[in-house]
Design a protein around this motif. Structure first.
Motif, PDB file in Angstrom:
ATOM      1  N   GLY A 180       0.549  10.817  11.245  1.00 23.40           N
ATOM      2  CA  GLY A 180      -0.319  11.879  10.734  1.00 23.40           C
ATOM      3  C   GLY A 180      -0.138  13.170  11.482  1.00 23.40           C
ATOM      4  O   GLY A 180      -0.936  13.533  12.339  1.00 23.40           O
ATOM      5  N   THR A 183      -1.489  18.009  10.399  1.00 29.57           N
ATOM      6  CA  THR A 183      -2.355  18.975  11.070  1.00 29.57           C
ATOM      7  C   THR A 183      -1.615  19.709  12.177  1.00 29.57           C
ATOM      8  O   THR A 183      -1.911  20.869  12.457  1.00 29.57           O
ATOM      9  CB  THR A 183      -3.578  18.263  11.659  1.00 29.57           C
ATOM     10  OG1 THR A 183      -3.134  17.159  12.471  1.00 29.57           O
ATOM     11  CG2 THR A 183      -4.475  17.726  10.558  1.00 29.57           C
ATOM     12  N   SER A 349      -4.002  11.192  14.863  1.00 26.24           N
ATOM     13  CA  SER A 349      -3.247  10.734  13.685  1.00 26.24           C
ATOM     14  C   SER A 349      -3.986   9.662  12.901  1.00 26.24           C
ATOM     15  O   SER A 349      -3.495   9.210  11.867  1.00 26.24           O
ATOM     16  CB  SER A 349      -1.883  10.195  14.130  1.00 26.24           C
ATOM     17  OG  SER A 349      -2.024   9.001  14.877  1.00 26.24           O
ATOM     18  N   ASP A 351      -7.643   8.291  10.971  1.00 27.23           N
ATOM     19  CA  ASP A 351      -8.909   8.741  10.388  1.00 27.23           C
ATOM     20  C   ASP A 351     -10.064   8.356  11.305  1.00 27.23           C
ATOM     21  O   ASP A 351      -9.985   7.348  12.015  1.00 27.23           O
ATOM     22  CB  ASP A 351      -9.096   8.121   8.992  1.00 27.23           C
ATOM     23  CG  ASP A 351      -8.217   8.803   7.940  1.00 27.23           C
ATOM     24  OD1 ASP A 351      -7.983  10.026   8.093  1.00 27.23           O
ATOM     25  OD2 ASP A 351      -7.778   8.126   7.007  1.00 27.23           O
ATOM     26  N   PRO A 352     -11.108   9.177  11.371  1.00 29.61           N
ATOM     27  CA  PRO A 352     -11.405  10.316  10.485  1.00 29.61           C
ATOM     28  C   PRO A 352     -10.738  11.620  10.890  1.00 29.61           C
ATOM     29  O   PRO A 352     -10.867  12.619  10.189  1.00 29.61           O
ATOM     30  CB  PRO A 352     -12.924  10.426  10.598  1.00 29.61           C
ATOM     31  CG  PRO A 352     -13.213   9.975  11.983  1.00 29.61           C
ATOM     32  CD  PRO A 352     -12.233   8.867  12.275  1.00 29.61           C
ATOM     33  N   ALA A 354      -7.451  12.378  11.186  1.00 32.82           N
ATOM     34  CA  ALA A 354      -6.214  12.721  10.472  1.00 32.82           C
ATOM     35  C   ALA A 354      -6.487  13.583   9.253  1.00 32.82           C
ATOM     36  O   ALA A 354      -5.646  14.420   8.874  1.00 32.82           O
ATOM     37  CB  ALA A 354      -5.466  11.459  10.081  1.00 32.82           C
ATOM     38  N   SER A 355      -7.633  13.420   8.625  1.00 40.46           N
ATOM     39  CA  SER A 355      -7.971  14.179   7.420  1.00 40.46           C
ATOM     40  C   SER A 355      -8.955  15.302   7.702  1.00 40.46           C
ATOM     41  O   SER A 355      -9.451  15.935   6.768  1.00 40.46           O
ATOM     42  CB  SER A 355      -8.549  13.231   6.364  1.00 40.46           C
ATOM     43  OG  SER A 355      -9.681  12.542   6.864  1.00 40.46           O
ATOM     44  N   TRP A 356      -9.244  15.565   8.962  1.00 40.93           N
ATOM     45  CA  TRP A 356     -10.224  16.597   9.333  1.00 40.93           C
ATOM     46  C   TRP A 356      -9.500  17.905   9.623  1.00 40.93           C
ATOM     47  O   TRP A 356      -8.519  17.950  10.368  1.00 40.93           O
ATOM     48  CB  TRP A 356     -11.017  16.132  10.559  1.00 40.93           C
ATOM     49  CG  TRP A 356     -12.023  17.115  11.074  1.00 40.93           C
ATOM     50  CD1 TRP A 356     -12.942  17.813  10.360  1.00 40.93           C
ATOM     51  CD2 TRP A 356     -12.195  17.500  12.445  1.00 40.93           C
ATOM     52  NE1 TRP A 356     -13.694  18.604  11.179  1.00 40.93           N
ATOM     53  CE2 TRP A 356     -13.265  18.437  12.477  1.00 40.93           C
ATOM     54  CE3 TRP A 356     -11.578  17.153  13.637  1.00 40.93           C
ATOM     55  CZ2 TRP A 356     -13.708  19.030  13.661  1.00 40.93           C
ATOM     56  CZ3 TRP A 356     -12.030  17.722  14.814  1.00 40.93           C
ATOM     57  CH2 TRP A 356     -13.082  18.659  14.818  1.00 40.93           C
ATOM     58  N   SER A 357      -9.943  18.998   9.050  1.00 41.31           N
ATOM     59  CA  SER A 357      -9.279  20.290   9.228  1.00 41.31           C
ATOM     60  C   SER A 357      -9.344  20.762  10.671  1.00 41.31           C
ATOM     61  O   SER A 357      -8.471  21.508  11.127  1.00 41.31           O
ATOM     62  CB  SER A 357      -9.908  21.336   8.306  1.00 41.31           C
ATOM     63  OG  SER A 357     -11.292  21.483   8.595  1.00 41.31           O
TER      64      SER A 357
END
Length: 934
Positions: A180, A183, A349, A351-352, A354-357
């Motif tokens: 991941g 970012t 890398s 979640d949570p 990996a998908s957090w801005s």
């Protein structure tokens, strides 16, 4: 009558030929069997010729950082007879530069391929083309025992852009899974408008280099959810040596911390203990970093709404807790030699996160902390590289170490005078004395014979001692551990030959070897190509110098990383403004001419024998940091203390060669300090800082005879010929980065593990100097006035829109004001062991003091000083930023305790105010603390 007719012999031959032809045509048109037909059909197919083949991969997915040692992986196989030969790489297209034939450098490695075998070899080659962002093709040849090509293959190499950040990423990948890292690659660099970007290279146990020099292609290496035990001992040693020499490493814990962190225990700033869960809403942005409530920053959400699994750990001494949740460290940073290691308790890398801005902000803050000023290098002319250096200073020093290579003038004059005297007065005297004219021709003939033999003998003597060599070694030690110290050794070897031809230099051991000739020209400025073949063997490296011109100096440099027994142990403390304590030499050899260096001061220790301890007592200068940049370098101060006029270099005794021991060593310090050419270790891969010269007028010529370039300026300026910025107390090249103090001294003998080079199989060394540098630690107690040299200052945040903030030259920042675009830079000053310090006064000074005008196009508006920036200090008691103003480039804060954190950290932010039109030039402010230490 019987008549016997015999055919003519020619007729017989024609008949026989016709029968043979008919038989051959029959075989071709009517095959005898299916088997014969099959054999014939297979003969028409294209079958690969039996023999060795190879496949080549260069760089890291064809990428490399120009001016570094780069791996070239060659996969070999052999389906033919046993093969012995070499893999050969010609680097001439890289070294020569655009439009210049230059010198030819060939790197080779011997290979042996039995029938049916497969083998992969890796050659490490220094590629330097001189233009970042370009793609070049390299040619790899497989040569047989007669040096004839068997097969050839090309591979592309693309140089990274000067503003690119190259990140190596060790991650256990499974089919269909990618780490991941979205970012990370979404980070916006301050140099983005100049094409700078984050480029990530996945690494594995199969692609991880085995030498630290190749890892210098990377700006940062990240290890996340990786089975570190899969790396070999050589790869782990390379990683550790890379960090010790200035590498930046980020290691990630998280739920899978054990298989990632356990093999890295000696590198970590923490000791991992287990796992835990962070509750939702835990703050994840460090103080002072991006978007964390600075005076010119907006607040953003810095937490996620889900629990996070983390690794737990205890913080090692001398490490800095950047972010914590209660007593649980989340981000910890620690120094390892000249490098830095950061530990993350959570895994970005997964979640949570990996998908957090906000994960992009975390990565940006970490990279800014690790790389600092490097993120502002938008100009290829000032972007420092670890390898591209001016070796002129070392070559000049090596040249000066040789005794006179031609007969002394007095020897030639004596020979000529003796010849004239004997043929003249002495001959006439003998003839007159013995009254025999026949003595005249006898004397003339005998004199001619004798002096011819003398001249020939002198020529033979010179030819017999013609091949001379000298060497200079610099050994940089790490802090000693339980198994000794890590050592990085660079040895410069000069070979002087008074006759032309081919010569072979053999350097024992596992070294990286390169020629030090100017990469844009041939040796000593010659435009004629010079062929140098460098071959790795089992017992060392052979350097074949081919086509050497008469009366020339050829030089090479070898580097290696190794473990040594012992080291330099220090027990030093500043007590009431005096440095006291002991230094102990636990090496197997003694050191002479030992000096202890701290900031811009030095102390002569004298001789420090093996196993010997010496007491230290040095009064620390209590003067506050001063503006201006005219102080002498440490090399100049030491030379002056020994009765030599600074700056003291090889040119100081050029007409009195060879120099004595004191002259050699002082010239060596001056060269290593960057005052004579460049040096590979100045400023941790950055520039060498030289004495600044104030230019009055429009032109100025170089300081040294070799500098024939005329520099043109638009006005009176202070320019640093080394390309460096202002000389700060912490920037002297003789000081090891990351060390409170540095010890230097010359080895009494060749250290264990070091071997002399041979030339054409013979030892020819005439002079050898081995300088040892070692880091020292210093603590504090009592009333102290801590100088800036003992307080590290790093950039932890950069805010720059539309290039508001740039680096003019290394060490000099350039900020544009008077526009709506924001610009700010935040420094973190850390006092090692500063916990518990009660500070009474903080003194801040910009040593540049506006005394700088850039070379090139004039900036918009008038040049301004740091006085026009808004300064803010973070108040640890109130949790707010307090505004201050510099006056004449200086700032003093009384009652300073609120601005010193519980762990000894101080945050300073400088931002534009948009109230004046112009460009501000400033350097990192020096800081000095007065107070009471526990």
């Amino acid at each position: 009558m019987t008549i016997h007719l015999r055919p003519h012999p020619g007729t017989t031959m024609r008949i026989f030929s016709s029968i043979c032809l008919a038989f051959a045509l029959t075989l071709l048109l009517f095959p005898l069997s299916a088997s014969a037909h099959s054999i014939y059909q297979s003969s028409l197919l294209t079958t690969p010729a039996a023999g060795p083949t190879m496949q080549v991969q260069a760089g890291f997915s064809s990428r490399y950082r120009d001016g570094n040692w780069t791996p070239v992986q060659v996969a070999l196989s052999n389906n033919g007879p046993d093969f012995n030969g070499k893999v050969s790489i010609d680097t001439s297209s890289f070294f020569s530069g655009t439009g210049n034939s230059g010198s030819t450098y060939i790197y080779q490695q011997a290979v042996s391929l039995p029938n049916g075998s497969q083998k992969q070899v890796t050659l490490y080659v220094p590629f330097t083309f001189g233009t970042a962002g370009t793609t070049q093709n390299i040619t790899v040849d497989l040569l047989d025992a007669n040096n004839q090509p068997v097969t050839t293959q090309s591979a592309a190499l693309r140089a990274l852009g000067s503003s690119d950040i190259f990140v190596g990423f060790l991650f256990d990948q499974t089919p269909g899974q990618t780490p991941g890292l979205g970012t990370l690659t979404n980070i916006t660099l301050p140099t983005q408008s100049q094409g700078g970007s984050i480029q990530v290279e996945p690494l594995s146990a199969g692609t991880m280099p085995k030498i630290a020099a190749a890892l210098k292609n990377f700006d940062v290496i990240i290890i996340d959810n990786f089975t570190t035990s899969s790396l070999s001992q050589d790869q782990l040693a390379a990683l550790q040596n890379w960090v010790q020499q200035g590498g930046k490493l980020i290691v990630v814990g998280g739920p899978e911390w054990q298989h990632t962190l356990a093999p890295l225990a000696s590198l970590l700033p923490v000791t991992p203990t287990g796992t835990a869960t962070l509750p939702a809403g835990t703050h994840l942005f460090p103080l002072g970093g991006p978007t964390k409530s600075g005076p010119n920053q907006d607040n953003v959400a810095d937490s996620v709404s889900s629990p996070i699994t983390i690794s737990t750990a205890t913080v090692n001494p001398q490490s800095t807790v950047v972010l914590a949740s209660g007593k649980t460290p989340l981000i910890v940073q620690g120094a390892q030699g000249q490098g830095q290691v950061s530990y993350l308790a959570f895994d970005p890398s997964l979640d949570p996160l990996a998908s957090w801005s906000g994960t992009t902000t975390i990565w940006q803050g970490l990279l800014t902390r690790m790389l600092g000023n490097q993120l502002l290098y938008a100009n290829t002319a000032i972007n420092p590289t670890p390898f591209v250096q001016n070796f002129g200073g070392m070559e000049t020093l090596l040249q000066s170490l040789f005794p006179s290579a031609i007969p002394s003038t007095w020897v030639i004059l004596a020979l000529l005078l003796g010849y004239v005297v004997i043929l003249g007065p002495i001959r006439l005297f003998i003839v007159k004395r013995f009254k025999n004219r026949s003595w005249s021709w006898r004397i003339v003939l005998s004199t001619i014979v004798v002096f011819s033999l003398l001249s020939y003998g002198l020529a033979l003597q010179q030819k017999g001692s013609s091949i001379l060599s000298s060497s200079i070694s610099v050994i940089q030690l790490s802090r000693p551990g339980t198994t000794g110290s890590l050592a990085h050794t660079a040895t410069y070897v000069g070979v002087f030959v008074p006759n032309n031809g081919d010569f072979q230099v053999h350097i024992p051991g596992n070294n990286l070897v390169q020629s030090t000739e100017d990469q844009q020209f041939g040796p000593q400025g010659s435009l004629s190509p010079q062929r140098t073949t460098i071959t790795s063997t089992q017992d060392g490296t052979d350097v074949d110098l081919q086509g050497v011109d008469i009366w020339t100096l050829r030089s090479v440099v070898s580097r290696r990383d190794h473990q040594v027994s012992g080291g330099i142990v220090s027990h030093l403390a500043i007590q009431n403004n005096t440095l006291v304590g002991t230094v102990t030499n636990t090496l197997s050899y003694g050191l002479s001419d030992v000096y202890l260096l701290m900031g811009n001061q030095f102390l002569s220790v004298g001789h420090l024998g093996a196993g010997e301890s010496r007491s230290v007592n040095l009064t620390i200068a209590n003067n506050p940091p001063a503006t201006g940049t005219t102080q002498l370098s440490l090399a100049d101060q030491i030379a002056s203390s020994r009765g030599l006029n600074p700056p003291y270099g090889p040119y100081s005794y050029y007409n009195n060669s060879p120099p004595n021991e004191l002259q050699r060593r002082m010239a060596m310090l001056s060269t290593l300090g960057g005052e004579v050419g460049g040096y590979a270790y100045c400023g941790n891969g950055g520039p060498c800082f030289q004495r600044p010269i104030v230019i009055r007028g429009t032109t100025a010529k170089g300081l040294l005879p070799s500098q024939a370039i005329t520099y043109t300026y638009s006005s009176s300026s202070t320019f640093f010929f080394s390309g460096g910025g202002p000389r700060l107390a912490t920037d002297d090249p003789l000081l090891l980065p990351g060390a409170s103090a540095t010890l230097i001294g010359w080895a009494d003998r060749l250290p264990d593990g070091e071997s002399n080079a041979t030339v054409n199989g013979n030892y020819t060394s005439t002079s050898q100097e081995v300088l040892v540098q070692a880091p020292l630690d210093v603590t504090f107690s009592g009333n102290v006035n801590i100088p800036s040299s003992l307080i590290t200052g790093n950039v932890i945040d950069i805010q720059s829109q539309n290039n508001t903030l740039q680096m003019s030259i290394p060490g000099v920042y350039q900020m544009t004001t008077g526009n709506p675009n924001t610009g700010s830079i935040t420094f973190e000053y850390a006092l090692s062991g500063g916990s518990g310090l009660h500070a009474s006064t903080i003194s801040l000074v910009d040593p540049l003091n506006g005394n700088f005008n850039p070379v090139g196009p004039a900036p918009s508006g008038q040049p301004l000083t740091i006085d026009h920036l808004q300064a803010s200090l973070y108040n640890w008691h109130t949790g707010k930023w307090d505004a201050f103003t510099f006056n004449q480039s200086a700032l003093s804060v009384n009652n300073a305790q609120p601005y010193v954190g519980p762990d000894g950290r101080i945050f300073l932010q400088l931002a534009n105010q948009n109230d004046t039109q112009g460009t501000i030039f400033f350097s990192k402010p020096q800081i000095q603390l007065q107070g009471m230490a526990p």
